[in-house]
Design a protein around this motif. Structure first.
Motif, PDB file in Angstrom:
ATOM      1  N   SER A  21       0.842  -1.192   0.000  1.00 52.39           N
ATOM      2  CA  SER A  21       0.000   0.000   0.000  1.00 52.39           C
ATOM      3  C   SER A  21       0.874   1.237   0.000  1.00 52.39           C
ATOM      4  CB  SER A  21      -0.903   0.021   1.239  1.00 52.39           C
ATOM      5  OG  SER A  21      -1.781  -1.073   1.251  1.00 52.39           O
ATOM      6  N   CYS A  22       0.361   2.301  -0.585  1.00 53.74           N
ATOM      7  CA  CYS A  22       1.043   3.586  -0.599  1.00 53.74           C
ATOM      8  C   CYS A  22       0.014   4.636  -0.211  1.00 53.74           C
ATOM      9  CB  CYS A  22       1.615   3.870  -1.975  1.00 53.74           C
ATOM     10  SG  CYS A  22       2.280   5.542  -2.176  1.00 53.74           S
ATOM     11  N   ALA A  23       0.116   5.129   1.002  1.00 51.35           N
ATOM     12  CA  ALA A  23      -0.829   6.113   1.506  1.00 51.35           C
ATOM     13  C   ALA A  23      -0.259   7.513   1.361  1.00 51.35           C
ATOM     14  CB  ALA A  23      -1.146   5.826   2.969  1.00 51.35           C
ATOM     15  N   ALA A  24      -1.038   8.393   0.736  1.00 50.83           N
ATOM     16  CA  ALA A  24      -0.595   9.765   0.511  1.00 50.83           C
ATOM     17  C   ALA A  24      -1.250  10.703   1.516  1.00 50.83           C
ATOM     18  CB  ALA A  24      -0.940  10.198  -0.906  1.00 50.83           C
ATOM     19  N   ARG A  27      -1.523  16.217   0.285  1.00 51.65           N
ATOM     20  CA  ARG A  27      -2.114  16.678  -0.958  1.00 51.65           C
ATOM     21  C   ARG A  27      -2.809  15.493  -1.599  1.00 51.65           C
ATOM     22  NH1 ARG A  27       0.478  15.620  -5.872  1.00 51.65           N
ATOM     23  NH2 ARG A  27       0.139  17.638  -6.864  1.00 51.65           N
ATOM     24  N   THR A  28      -3.680  15.762  -2.534  1.00 48.22           N
ATOM     25  CA  THR A  28      -4.341  14.694  -3.250  1.00 48.22           C
ATOM     26  C   THR A  28      -3.588  14.380  -4.538  1.00 48.22           C
ATOM     27  OG1 THR A  28      -6.390  13.976  -4.300  1.00 48.22           O
ATOM     28  CG2 THR A  28      -5.866  16.308  -4.443  1.00 48.22           C
ATOM     29  N   PHE A  29      -3.583  13.107  -4.903  1.00 51.91           N
ATOM     30  CA  PHE A  29      -2.992  12.680  -6.165  1.00 51.91           C
ATOM     31  C   PHE A  29      -4.063  12.190  -7.133  1.00 51.91           C
ATOM     32  CE2 PHE A  29       1.525  12.913  -5.320  1.00 51.91           C
ATOM     33  CZ  PHE A  29       1.580  12.949  -3.944  1.00 51.91           C
ATOM     34  N   SER A  30      -5.309  12.514  -6.828  1.00 48.30           N
ATOM     35  CA  SER A  30      -6.425  11.936  -7.577  1.00 48.30           C
ATOM     36  C   SER A  30      -6.471  12.384  -9.034  1.00 48.30           C
ATOM     37  CB  SER A  30      -7.744  12.270  -6.884  1.00 48.30           C
ATOM     38  OG  SER A  30      -7.914  13.671  -6.809  1.00 48.30           O
ATOM     39  N   ASN A  31      -5.767  13.440  -9.391  1.00 50.74           N
ATOM     40  CA  ASN A  31      -5.746  13.907 -10.773  1.00 50.74           C
ATOM     41  C   ASN A  31      -4.464  13.556 -11.507  1.00 50.74           C
ATOM     42  OD1 ASN A  31      -8.279  15.183 -10.527  1.00 50.74           O
ATOM     43  ND2 ASN A  31      -7.314  16.948  -9.554  1.00 50.74           N
ATOM     44  N   ILE A  70      -1.656  -3.362 -10.196  1.00 46.92           N
ATOM     45  CA  ILE A  70      -1.656  -2.046  -9.577  1.00 46.92           C
ATOM     46  C   ILE A  70      -3.085  -1.521  -9.544  1.00 46.92           C
ATOM     47  CG2 ILE A  70      -1.220  -0.843 -11.765  1.00 46.92           C
ATOM     48  CD1 ILE A  70       0.511   1.158 -10.216  1.00 46.92           C
ATOM     49  N   SER A  71      -3.428  -0.843  -8.465  1.00 51.54           N
ATOM     50  CA  SER A  71      -4.762  -0.268  -8.340  1.00 51.54           C
ATOM     51  C   SER A  71      -4.695   0.950  -7.433  1.00 51.54           C
ATOM     52  CB  SER A  71      -5.757  -1.293  -7.783  1.00 51.54           C
ATOM     53  OG  SER A  71      -5.373  -1.713  -6.484  1.00 51.54           O
ATOM     54  N   ARG A  72      -5.776   1.698  -7.378  1.00 49.78           N
ATOM     55  CA  ARG A  72      -5.808   2.879  -6.514  1.00 49.78           C
ATOM     56  C   ARG A  72      -7.212   3.137  -6.029  1.00 49.78           C
ATOM     57  NH1 ARG A  72      -3.564   7.645 -10.059  1.00 49.78           N
ATOM     58  NH2 ARG A  72      -4.033   8.860  -8.171  1.00 49.78           N
ATOM     59  N   ASP A  73      -7.295   3.788  -4.889  1.00 48.02           N
ATOM     60  CA  ASP A  73      -8.569   4.212  -4.319  1.00 48.02           C
ATOM     61  C   ASP A  73      -8.421   5.701  -4.029  1.00 48.02           C
ATOM     62  OD1 ASP A  73     -10.790   4.838  -2.779  1.00 48.02           O
ATOM     63  OD2 ASP A  73     -10.747   2.954  -1.678  1.00 48.02           O
ATOM     64  N   ASN A  74      -8.919   6.523  -4.928  1.00 51.24           N
ATOM     65  CA  ASN A  74      -8.729   7.975  -4.775  1.00 51.24           C
ATOM     66  C   ASN A  74      -9.478   8.525  -3.554  1.00 51.24           C
ATOM     67  OD1 ASN A  74      -6.995   8.205  -6.944  1.00 51.24           O
ATOM     68  ND2 ASN A  74      -8.609   8.763  -8.398  1.00 51.24           N
ATOM     69  N   ALA A  75     -10.548   7.881  -3.174  1.00 51.58           N
ATOM     70  CA  ALA A  75     -11.268   8.334  -1.986  1.00 51.58           C
ATOM     71  C   ALA A  75     -10.404   8.197  -0.737  1.00 51.58           C
ATOM     72  CB  ALA A  75     -12.564   7.551  -1.828  1.00 51.58           C
ATOM     73  N   LYS A  76      -9.512   7.216  -0.765  1.00 49.34           N
ATOM     74  CA  LYS A  76      -8.614   6.993   0.371  1.00 49.34           C
ATOM     75  C   LYS A  76      -7.219   7.559   0.113  1.00 49.34           C
ATOM     76  CE  LYS A  76     -10.912   2.750   1.901  1.00 49.34           C
ATOM     77  NZ  LYS A  76     -10.746   1.299   2.191  1.00 49.34           N
TER      78      LYS A  76
END
Length: 128
Positions: A21-24, A27-31, A70-76
């Motif tokens: 896991s990689c928790a940010a 700042r947001t990386f959603s874009n 690889i996957s991501r959860d932008n809400a998290k």
């Protein structure tokens, strides 16, 4: 302060699985695209996988294709790397990277220089 924090590394027998896991934070990386890289002892850092801002596109190094996801959860604000069928040659420190804005045509990047933010790394050791 912007931080990327990896977790989930460890010691695993060949053929086993791990989920990184990689928790940010900060700042947001959603874009923006994000990626995983790895560095084995005595070797240069190498690309593993990248994912577009919305998770709709992914790209893998040939060495991990079909075994890693690889996957991501932008809400998290979190990215993941599911690693299956691990092999001793997968042993390395795994780093997450973020901050590639790209364009409408270039959604991802496998070039380390394209990423502005990096985590501290998590060790993955695969024994046979």
């Amino acid at each position: 302060q912007v931080q990327l924090v990896e977790s989930g590394g460890g010691l695993v027998q060949a053929g086993g699985s791990l989920r990184l896991s990689c928790a940010a934070s900060g700042r947001t990386f959603s874009n923006e695209a994000m990626a995983w890289f790895r560095q084995a002892p005595g070797k240069e850092r190498e690309f593993v996988a990248t994912i577009s801002w919305n998770g709709g596109s992914t790209y893998y190094a040939d060495s991990v294709k079909g075994r890693f996801t690889i996957s991501r959860d932008n809400a998290k604000n979190t990215m993941y790397l599911q690693m299956n069928s691990l092999m001793p040659e997968d042993t390395a420190v795994y780093y997450c990277a973020g901050g590639f804005l790209g364009s409408s045509i270039v959604l991802m990047s496998e070039a380390a220089d394209d990423y502005d933010y990096w985590g501290q790394g998590t060790q993955v050791t695969v024994f046979s």
